[in-house]
Write an enzyme that holds these catalytic residues in place. Structure first.
Site, PDB file in Angstrom:
ATOM      1  N   SER A 124       4.459   1.487   1.069  1.00 45.61           N
ATOM      2  CA  SER A 124       5.881   1.158   0.756  1.00 45.61           C
ATOM      3  C   SER A 124       6.232  -0.174   0.629  1.00 45.61           C
ATOM      4  O   SER A 124       7.107  -0.406   0.140  1.00 45.61           O
ATOM      5  CB  SER A 124       6.784   2.014   1.946  1.00 45.61           C
ATOM      6  OG  SER A 124       6.682   1.404   3.107  1.00 45.61           O
ATOM      7  N   LYS A 161      10.732  -2.355   6.493  1.00 42.21           N
ATOM      8  CA  LYS A 161      11.118  -2.295   5.341  1.00 42.21           C
ATOM      9  C   LYS A 161      12.159  -3.736   5.402  1.00 42.21           C
ATOM     10  O   LYS A 161      12.383  -4.196   6.355  1.00 42.21           O
ATOM     11  CB  LYS A 161      12.081  -1.280   5.367  1.00 42.21           C
ATOM     12  CG  LYS A 161      11.724   0.173   5.441  1.00 42.21           C
ATOM     13  CD  LYS A 161      11.007   0.620   3.941  1.00 42.21           C
ATOM     14  CE  LYS A 161      10.401   1.906   3.983  1.00 42.21           C
ATOM     15  NZ  LYS A 161       9.112   1.970   4.823  1.00 42.21           N
TER      16      LYS A 161
END
Lengths: 205, 205
Positions: A124, A161
């Site tokens: 990701s 993230k």
DNA sequence: CAAAATAGCGTTCAAATGAACGCCATTCAA
DNA sequence: TTGAATGGCGTTCATTTGAACGCTATTTTG
């Protein structure tokens, strides 16, 4: 390989040496374990030396060789996945530890459990060139806009993230177009800000 | 701040401590500097302690505190650009050094100057997720097919590329479509095989 | 100039230290 | 079952070690 007693004594020597920079004398070991004879200690030291655990330093005291002591000085705990509901990371047992001077990553005060590492799962963050299997080195501090953080979202597991804000609300954004923004429903807790990355070549494939 | 003599003695203590894991006794310092009185050494030790350079370890010998010694144990030299015609890397002065245990990267015998780091310039390895500014950690060993190596091509500067073979000839291949293969005209010398990567977040931008 | 810091010599001393020898009991593998 | 390894006790010994006291000379600094 080591007996119970030998393990205890080796631990004591290691701790003492880490704390004082010098190994304990045989008398100090004797006192510690309440042995009434000092020659008992000599016996243990000889046994530990035969097993390669300690050696005589500069012809004097017996202790761990410098590299062995120091290999544990700048230890950073590495976690695979941080389970939910455990904000007290100190309590957790790390998967492993790595020996790195946090100064490399510009961390000023490398206080214990201020710096830790998270093994990255998935792709990701691939556009930020963070690969599956990489170790993300994180510092426990307040995140700023745009920082990459290890975040605990709604008490589920921790993910890595980028932290951005949309209309005043915090949003976690992947560095990969195939992933959508994560908008925390209830709570967003930062467990650390990315300060560096360590990759072992060959470990990712 | 320190006098000439104090500097010499401090250096000796540091070296001794790094080599032996234990600081030298006052008598050993005495012998080293051919002082006929041992009390002279005591005087120097006291002066160094007053200036905060050394301290008494475990109520015994005077030496550097553990962290000061150990910060330099697993030092890996970091080079910016390796100039041509200098295969004897040992001779070169590194831009800086970082303190990392090479065991992280699976290096078995971390002999001196077996492991070193190269600061990556450019984006030629970006598809391997190696960014400009990253530190490529390399081990001096024989490269295998497909390894990413720091290579000295035709006595020019060192570059980081993947080693492949085309029709029996060694070729350096970038991990970026915009770069063409490098076919060494005369000589290809591997200066190390990539074993790991260290990135300082924020240092790349 | 005077005082402090630095550098050194020579000697003595008590405490700490590693090492050794002999002896005993228990456990465990050959 | 027998010997090795382990764990322990008690004692002695030569050496090493940090520390101290007094003394001298040079250099630095206020």
């Amino acid at each position: 390989m080591l007996t119970e007693r030998q393990e205890q004594i080796l631990d004591f020597i290691r701790d003492f040496q880490r704390g004082n920079g010098v190994p304990p004398s045989s008398r100090e070991i004797q006192r510690k374990f309440r042995l009434s004879s000092q020659s008992t200690v000599i016996g243990h030291l000889r046994a530990l030396a035969n097993k390669g655990q300690i050696e005589q330093l500069a012809g004097r005291t017996w202790g761990l060789k410098a590299s062995a002591v120091q290999a544990h000085l700048f230890e950073i705990p590495v976690f695979g996945t941080i389970p939910a509901g455990l904000p007290a990371m100190q309590e957790q047992v790390p998967d492993e530890t790595i020996s790195v001077n946090p100064a490399i990553f510009g961390v000023r005060r490398p206080g214990p459990s201020q710096v830790w590492a998270l093994r990255v799962h998935g792709d990701s963050m691939i556009d930020a060139h963070i690969m599956d299997g990489d170790l993300a080195v994180l510092e426990r501090r307040e995140p700023r806009e745009g920082d990459i953080i290890a975040a605990l979202v709604d008490e589920t597991t921790t993910t890595l993230k980028r932290l951005v804000h949309l209309r005043g609300r915090p949003v976690l954004r992947a560095a990969n177009r195939r992933y959508r923004d994560i908008v925390p429903e209830r709570r967003l807790e930062s467990q650390g800000v990315l300060v560096g990355l360590i990759r072992r070549e060959g470990a990712n494939r």
